[in-house]
Design a protein around this motif. Sequence first.
Motif, PDB file in Angstrom:
ATOM      1  N   ARG A 557       0.135   0.032   1.092  1.00  0.00           N
ATOM      2  CA  ARG A 557       0.220   1.469   1.340  1.00  0.00           C
ATOM      3  C   ARG A 557       1.097   2.139   0.290  1.00  0.00           C
ATOM      4  O   ARG A 557       0.749   3.197  -0.262  1.00  0.00           O
ATOM      5  CB  ARG A 557       0.780   1.715   2.737  1.00  0.00           C
ATOM      6  CG  ARG A 557       1.047   3.184   3.060  1.00  0.00           C
ATOM      7  CD  ARG A 557       1.581   3.338   4.474  1.00  0.00           C
ATOM      8  NE  ARG A 557       1.877   4.723   4.785  1.00  0.00           N
ATOM      9  CZ  ARG A 557       3.080   5.293   4.588  1.00  0.00           C
ATOM     10  NH1 ARG A 557       4.081   4.576   4.065  1.00  0.00           N
ATOM     11  NH2 ARG A 557       3.270   6.563   4.889  1.00  0.00           N
ATOM     12  N   ASP A 624      -9.505   3.205   0.322  1.00  0.00           N
ATOM     13  CA  ASP A 624      -8.906   2.558   1.494  1.00  0.00           C
ATOM     14  C   ASP A 624      -8.037   3.497   2.312  1.00  0.00           C
ATOM     15  O   ASP A 624      -7.191   3.029   3.080  1.00  0.00           O
ATOM     16  CB  ASP A 624      -8.051   1.356   1.050  1.00  0.00           C
ATOM     17  CG  ASP A 624      -8.854   0.334   0.261  1.00  0.00           C
ATOM     18  OD1 ASP A 624     -10.073   0.275   0.470  1.00  0.00           O
ATOM     19  OD2 ASP A 624      -8.253  -0.393  -0.551  1.00  0.00           O
ATOM     20  N   GLU A 625      -8.192   4.785   2.112  1.00  0.00           N
ATOM     21  CA  GLU A 625      -7.312   5.732   2.799  1.00  0.00           C
ATOM     22  C   GLU A 625      -7.413   5.573   4.318  1.00  0.00           C
ATOM     23  O   GLU A 625      -8.492   5.649   4.904  1.00  0.00           O
ATOM     24  CB  GLU A 625      -7.681   7.158   2.408  1.00  0.00           C
ATOM     25  CG  GLU A 625      -6.743   8.193   3.012  1.00  0.00           C
ATOM     26  CD  GLU A 625      -7.081   9.590   2.524  1.00  0.00           C
ATOM     27  OE1 GLU A 625      -6.205  10.216   1.911  1.00  0.00           O
ATOM     28  OE2 GLU A 625      -8.210  10.046   2.761  1.00  0.00           O
ATOM     29  N   TYR A 626      -6.274   5.323   4.910  1.00  0.00           N
ATOM     30  CA  TYR A 626      -6.227   5.232   6.378  1.00  0.00           C
ATOM     31  C   TYR A 626      -4.799   5.521   6.833  1.00  0.00           C
ATOM     32  O   TYR A 626      -3.854   4.908   6.320  1.00  0.00           O
ATOM     33  CB  TYR A 626      -6.650   3.845   6.868  1.00  0.00           C
ATOM     34  CG  TYR A 626      -6.649   3.772   8.392  1.00  0.00           C
ATOM     35  CD1 TYR A 626      -7.743   4.265   9.111  1.00  0.00           C
ATOM     36  CD2 TYR A 626      -5.550   3.268   9.076  1.00  0.00           C
ATOM     37  CE1 TYR A 626      -7.729   4.234  10.501  1.00  0.00           C
ATOM     38  CE2 TYR A 626      -5.541   3.242  10.463  1.00  0.00           C
ATOM     39  CZ  TYR A 626      -6.632   3.716  11.170  1.00  0.00           C
ATOM     40  OH  TYR A 626      -6.622   3.702  12.551  1.00  0.00           O
ATOM     41  N   PRO A 627      -4.625   6.416   7.763  1.00  0.00           N
ATOM     42  CA  PRO A 627      -5.666   7.243   8.383  1.00  0.00           C
ATOM     43  C   PRO A 627      -6.189   8.293   7.404  1.00  0.00           C
ATOM     44  O   PRO A 627      -5.573   8.522   6.365  1.00  0.00           O
ATOM     45  CB  PRO A 627      -4.923   7.892   9.543  1.00  0.00           C
ATOM     46  CG  PRO A 627      -3.510   7.939   9.086  1.00  0.00           C
ATOM     47  CD  PRO A 627      -3.282   6.695   8.279  1.00  0.00           C
ATOM     48  N   PRO A 628      -7.293   8.921   7.741  1.00  0.00           N
ATOM     49  CA  PRO A 628      -7.841   9.962   6.860  1.00  0.00           C
ATOM     50  C   PRO A 628      -6.802  11.045   6.578  1.00  0.00           C
ATOM     51  O   PRO A 628      -6.076  11.470   7.470  1.00  0.00           O
ATOM     52  CB  PRO A 628      -9.030  10.500   7.665  1.00  0.00           C
ATOM     53  CG  PRO A 628      -9.420   9.381   8.565  1.00  0.00           C
ATOM     54  CD  PRO A 628      -8.137   8.677   8.924  1.00  0.00           C
ATOM     55  N   GLU A 630      -4.264  10.650   4.578  1.00  0.00           N
ATOM     56  CA  GLU A 630      -2.943  10.074   4.306  1.00  0.00           C
ATOM     57  C   GLU A 630      -2.449  10.463   2.915  1.00  0.00           C
ATOM     58  O   GLU A 630      -1.269  10.760   2.713  1.00  0.00           O
ATOM     59  CB  GLU A 630      -3.002   8.553   4.435  1.00  0.00           C
ATOM     60  CG  GLU A 630      -1.644   7.881   4.213  1.00  0.00           C
ATOM     61  CD  GLU A 630      -1.728   6.370   4.255  1.00  0.00           C
ATOM     62  OE1 GLU A 630      -0.835   5.745   4.840  1.00  0.00           O
ATOM     63  OE2 GLU A 630      -2.697   5.815   3.701  1.00  0.00           O
TER      64      GLU A 630
END
Length: 999
Positions: A557, A624-628, A630
């Motif tokens: 992240r 890989d963005e999570y949560p949307p 971010e």
Amino acid sequence: MLTQSPRTRQTGRATERDKQGVTMAGDTGHGQQLRFTVLGPVRARRGRELLNTGSPQQRALLAALLLRGGRTATAPELVDALWGDEPPHAALAALRTYASRLRKAFGRDADVLVSESGGYAVRIGLGCLDIDRAEHLVAEAEKTRASGDRHRARDLINEALGVWDGEPLAGLPGPYAETQRTRLEEWRLSLIETRLDLDLEVGSHAEAVSELTALTAAHPLRERLRELLMLALYRSGRQAEALAVYADTRRLLADELGVDPCPELSELQQRILNADADLALPFVPDDRPCAGPAFIRPAQLPATVSDFTGRAAFVDELGDQLATCDGRVMAVSAVAGIGGVGKTTLAVHVAHAARHHFPDGQLYVDLQGAGPLPAEPEAVLGSFLRALGILDDAIPEGVQERSALFRSTLDGRRVLALLDNARDAAQVRPLLPGTEGCAALVTSRTRMVGLAGAHLVDLDVMSPDEALVLFTRIVGTERVEAERDAAMDVVAACGFLPLAIRIAASRLAARRTWTVSVLARKLGDERRRLDELRAGDLAVKATFELGYGQLEPGQARAFRLLGLADGPDISLAAAAAVLDLDPDATEELLESLVDTSLLESAAPGRYRYHDLVRLYARACAERDEYPPGEGAAALSRLLDFYLATTAGVYVLERPGDQLLAHLTPTTHPGLVFTDQGAAADWLFAEAGCLLACVRQHASATGDTLRRSVDLLLAAKDLAESGADSRLYEQAATALLAAAQAAGDAQAEGRARTVLTHVHSLAGRFNQADEHALHAVLLSHTTGDPIPCGHASNNRGIIATYQHRYEDAEAYIGQALECFRDDGNRPCEASALSNLARVHLDTGRIDSAIELAEQAIALYREIKVSWRLANGLYTYGLALTHARRFDEALRQLNDAMSIFVDNRQRLWEAMTHYRLAEVHLAAGRPTAAAHHAEQALKLRGIGGEWRRSNVLTVLGRSLEALGQPGRARACWTEALAVYEQLGSPEAAEVRQLLSVVQAA
């Protein structure tokens, strides 16, 4: 050659005295030895005790004996020295009385004054007379200059001049004292000439102009000073003034002495007329060895890697180029290659190996040529000049001006510049040293065919054997030897690219349970999954995927989010905001990424990505963005961090200012400062990253756009400092376009308010007024107090400059109403100061003084910091108009101190300009010329209109000093600017020129 003292010491007698036991200066007991001064008042000291040496006549006797260097002076010689042709009847008796009293004053050291052969002598150890120290320093300076170390020679001459304490033999009567006083003053003046000559040799020509102007006024017939002034002006880009000095000198010599200028002066004039290229650089003797130390020796090279491998042929080739640069104008070597091929690693390794060839320092910059926002040459030159010891107030605006100063500063030094990651030749050219003995090492993804004379090196991937050695050094011999074929498969899968090999090897080194075969298999899988990529980036991308895939979730992240931020690097505090973590947790994550070679530690507390890694990190963030959302949230927190911190800095410097109450709210905190100096340091250190953050949001809308505009409002000191004004203006222009596109009236009004301030500072008053008008009109729609007050206030300032006084008074009245409605007392004080200026210019001096006093009282009541200086500045102007010159000087000098402490370069220059006006009005043209030159020295600040104002005052000062030709040159330059701008000051300057031309 450096000028020696006019005094001749009899070294034989002194040496004999030393043999008899006189303690020499510097020996044990030196602190209690008698010491004497003649380069000022004649004094005798024992340690810290000042001895009573009696009446002026008695001290004249002591001086006459001291200046004979131990020789015996007969009684008739001393009588003649003290009284000349009219000695008193009891002159011999008086001599005996003086000698007796001096011995009594010397106490236990009475025997230094000896009687012999019908006369007297003073025998002291070498170093016990102040002339001894001055002579020693001058001799050392001569040796040092001959060895090529001109900076140290200049320091030594300055130290020698510092031995003087006013007029030599001050207050002493008699013909001998008068003759010696003249000779010692001549020696001092010749030393000043030598030091000024050294100033020009080391590139301090702009700084020398002011002193030379004063000296030529004080010694108008001294041609060497005129020659130095011409050269200093020419090197400062003031050719017309340089030629005018010659014209003034020729006229003066003809009028006073009936002679022509000396051949040296005439030759210099001809060389200036011919634009002789050799004049543009400081003089360097042909037999000069390599230059010695400079004031500051930068050592900016990044650390070289301990496991550097291979590239032997390239290391030798580049090393030979750098080692043999002496005797050439400059050595430029440019290393080209694809991303990840090891260009930077090679260049840093070679630069470290060549450091001993460049004893005066090594400069380094990452030009970010592969990124979306390559470094601006102007900003890079500013950082280089600061690293070389040039103060901010001496750094001009503009690439050409900074580049010229950079080359002048490096003249006579041996400095290596490593220009890493260049975009193209155009970005590099202004950054090249350009002087003999210096070198530049450039890395780029493109071949620098546009760099004339550069030695080009094309760096390819490593050979298989080199790649395997690098892999082995990181992983360990034992693991590789056991699976040599698998290791070769790994480096082949990495495309033999050093960056890919390093990341893959670092991953294996951190996984003790993995075998080399496991790594080879995983890397092969990644390659097959990325087969759509270009071959050049294939191995690197596969390695990135492998490294990224093995990260812990928190590391992954952090890797993704930090890559989203623009800017050359990122601080730990800013990174913590991006990640929404505390600093300790953030530092732990970032250091773990450094260990994997996915992140670099640029300096303690600062981090950066290789440009390829940054691109990959951004791709990961998108994929890989999570949560949307971010990524957008992370950049929003970064913007909040910069806005909250900058707003705190703004309020710390401007207590009571209501700007903070009207800024768009933030949800993430910033840093909190209690010390104003530390706050200012943070703002200027973070300027590049802060402005990059603003530019990154140039296409934003809504809340994000408004916060970006507000960040520029809070960071307005960056516009006023001069150092970052261009980047600040670019960011403001981009945000204005975004606000207009979004139809956001509030953001547009504030962006126009920012640009009003920017254009006004630069002297572009018509553009500034246009933005201000639109901003005020928008404030009527939005009800926003910021453009209502600030833009109206700026309109009043602009109208005052343009002599539209009725408009000015109306606009400032509107601003006062807005500020008072808002409870913004510091800005109310600012408007009162501006209103005082209008009253001054319309002849209402008493009311102007009253308004200025009201502003100062308000500033002091709310305990503002540097804004008080603006009130003092206006008060000084008002007092000048009232002809209360001493009071005006006090106010302006107090304002100057505050402006300097707070890095307000524009206002520092303007205060010098106003001090020049005061001194000129008070009949002190030498002091006026000095301050005008100081204002011009802060070149590039305030635009051409303000520079022309200074030139006008300088011309008046020079005319009063008897230098009409140079005055005419100043006024001619000012008039050209005024006419181009359509400024009303043009009429006044035309009148000045008509008078001097008629004369």
